[in-house]
Design a protein around this motif. Structure first.
Motif: not given
Lengths: 289, 289, 289, 289
Positions: A233-236, A281, A283
């Motif tokens: 998951i990169i962004e939520q 991920a 980040v």
């Protein structure tokens, strides 16, 4: 090396003296360190670094830099990559029927908030061609069915090679890619899923969110892996809803989350802020230099 | 009827003229309508109303009001309940080892932001007794094992009857209640689960959130039903985390979400803001009157 | 009356029986009440209602409906307006150099999430004409200086009349409009200000937010009034920033807040969700019917 | 040096090689670098570092460490401070009538999420003494009027010295402290203001937020300076409200924001995450080690 920003992404087993060794190395090659971000996973004994260098006064060639760093890396058991600011990345966008993410990415690229070339748009439908035309981007309509999937993906691969694509963005491309295809582009395919993963994996997340009566809905951008909706998951993000929301209004609220979440993920990838490790991920935040 | 606020919660099949009929009914009985909140589920053809009345000038008795309304309700096929502002509800809090939700509820009740009696605290451990003592609330230590579960729950039921408890709050009571127990108190047991449901149902949600690499964690307050973590959701919230977060720091961040989410859910229940239908909790916002 | 949705916005002094009277009135005219939202300002003794009616079975003409309602309104001292779903509103967008809000509105209108005609774009610069061309919207370049302001505004007024514009959206139009102009369009000009008002009224809010070291930045959509940045607030939102953020990166983060906040405000206006009273905008939530 | 965590906070003019020099220095003294966080303010040409060291294998005394580092610091023109993990800080809490922040801090300290001694509570009223008694903390009731302010503050100073207080937390202490008092404790007084500063500085922020019709309210924790409500902001947050909210309900919503914001700010201070520069608080995120 011309004046530009150079970014190294490094991972290795944790050990004493790492930051001193890395920063001293770059300092001695004549680089000015713009930012140096680290993460130590103490549970897994792993070390991660993103370091951004100003090459203005560094009189070393790319080749020489990479060879020298490889020696350091070998000693410290690092996996690493280097990215040069002057090299603009080529992006392919894949879509089906839904236009909001496509519009959003095209617009951001046009405005310069996402720094890349959008080389082409690929779709299994013809519906969004007018948008591609508005923005002057080549649009490839490649219909797909169970029977033609292998050939269609081969055509896609051909296009990606032709345009030397660095990053594939699935901006609501509602097809499941084959394992072969996905394995060809590790950490180079970003997908947007219209739920707050791991909730509502799979189909119809808004309908299911409605039925479950959740109080917030979300969207998730992740690297595609062979396990559907289970990549790093990169962004939520999420948004509050109410009992008044219907599956249809959820779709509308969700569209705005999807746009923002996908754009942020693409930006983080293009700016080399991400290191993947154990399906997570890492980040690093955008550094303010 | 003495001067007080009266709240009706009504559900029925949708049909023309409902709001006119209900409001005219209450108006004719001499009530001033403080707020009248509705929700029409057009997909299911269901109608829901929460109506708050000022009884100051209503010269009708409770009995008479309820009998008269029952006639209206029968015609319109309503399910309904009525709640009188002067009747303070009795609350039991169930806990295990974790204190943050307990502190929080005790404090809010003490400060008056949650309007109820906290009648007793029940725990399978003795650890949190000092907190009960600080706030002067009876504390019952009822240890439980697989073998003694039936007896222990019988003891709990006894206490709930003794204290005429209206609402049971599981403030991180880490035991699974039996179906019999849960069925005895429909929509009268509120549980806090330390994840953003339906993600991470079951045990160890923070550890699993860490492993999945999510970018936000959450908490969910719901009515307990026999399907674990699947009851109607009353309130949820989330907080942003980063890759730096460990399962331990997630627990700390999560604790603050749990406190707030549970307190909001309990408040909504005590203020009769909730109607449950098809496993969804319709939570009317607090009206500003 | 043809099959359509009719919305009434009503304000009047608070008094007993209002909701019963209004809903009975519409029920008796043959309307089905889709939603009925109220707000009682108990401090000011004022009552506000937004009521949405399905006219499918109402055999009354517009004229007749309005005349009949006016009688009720006079008795109850109401100010009111009525809006018919079939009448699409005409919107003018005013811009200067910045394109993100313009793109966003054009896109949403094209996708149908904002339901209106975008009749024309007016700018004091020529820079954004290509965007207007992409979307096929007439673009009027009306340069302005201190000396020409009166004439330029007269030209704008001429265009607004020519296109029978209902709503003017200042999508980062960086000019201060004259009092005469603003007074001509009460509650019909929506402006987006790039700060969380009332913080950082006036010029350069991002620079000043940086200097003050705030931890969140925001944007505010409001009706323009003669007091700059002091009109009724329709929508606001914020985003977390960090000390790493520079005035330049704040601008980027802020742009996304501006887009969403402005789009939401425009949508609420077009859907007749807003009643203004005492310089406060009462914004009823979108009803789920 | 015993086994413990040592934190250095450093600021200096930006210059090439800083991170290499600092990290090499600590590495050579035998420390393991747990985390090393930097911030470069490129506009002001200033460099900031927070570095956390594990002293387990460092055979250097505090005195020696500090003397050696001072030499480095002099060369590089650094301002710096060092903090040893084993030294628990003493905190004084100042309150007036409002209890929510007080409860919250006492609870967190008791639960261990805020790591400090709460040495004493000082108030100009007697009202909250029962809470101090519950938690077993000395409570000093020091009434104050215009005439007695100088003496009262002298008494406070006496107590702060007696208890060797490191940090003063104004947990809704509704008095304005004198310039002399504030200047005595630079960056050692944390105040919570019940608005999203710089909006609604000064008195009655909730009433004014209501009147302005804002859509979100907030709270701000900052170091107290002689300019009221203008000190460096450590933490802020906001919550969405609706037009239904009255000044009274805003107070309730705001109370939860105040609690969380103040607790976070106190925690950041106690964990030495903050460097103040040009009236801006640089707050390094909690590192996950």
């Amino acid at each position: 090396m011309q004046s530009q920003i150079v970014t190294f992404l490094i991972k290795c087993p944790d050990q004493k003296g790492l930051v001193a060794k890395f920063t001293t190395f770059f300092y001695e090659q004549g680089f000015n360190i713009l930012s140096c971000q680290q993460y130590v996973n103490a549970m897994a004994d792993r070390y991660y670094m993103r370091i951004r260098l100003d090459a203005a006064e560094a009189e070393i060639s790319k080749k020489e830099l990479e060879d020298k760093f490889e020696k350091v890396a070998t000693t410290l058991k690092c996996t690493w990559s280097v990215h040069y600011g002057k090299e603009k990345q080529n992006v392919a966008i894949m879509v089906s029927h839904t236009s909001h993410c496509l519009y959003d990415l095209l617009e951001r690229q046009r405005e310069g908030t996402i720094d890349c070339n959008i080389s082409l748009i690929i779709s299994n439908h013809n519906k969004l061609k007018p948008i591609a035309d508005m923005f002057g981007i080549p649009y490839y309509h490649l219909p797909v069915s169970k029977e033609t999937k292998i050939q269609q993906e081969a055509q896609i691969v051909g296009l990606l090679e032709e345009y030397t694509v660095d990053l594939i963005v699935m901006a609501r491309y509602m097809q499941i890619l084959s394992e072969d295809f996905i394995n060809k582009y590790p950490q180079r395919i970003i997908n947007i899923h219209h739920s707050f993963l791991p909730a509502f994996q799979g189909a119809n997340p808004y309908q299911r969110a409605y039925e479950r009566g959740v109080k917030l809905i979300g969207a998730t951008a992740h690297y595609a892996t062979v396990d559907l909706d289970e990549g790093p998951i990169i962004e939520q993000d999420v948004e509050r809803i109410s009992h008044e929301s219907t599956p249809k209004t959820l779709k509308g609220i969700g569209a705005d989350i999807e746009r923002l979440v996908l754009a942020k993920a693409v930006k983080c990838h293009l700016q080399h802020q991400i290191i993947v490790s154990d399906n997570r991920a890492i980040v690093f935040p955008e550094s303010g230099e």
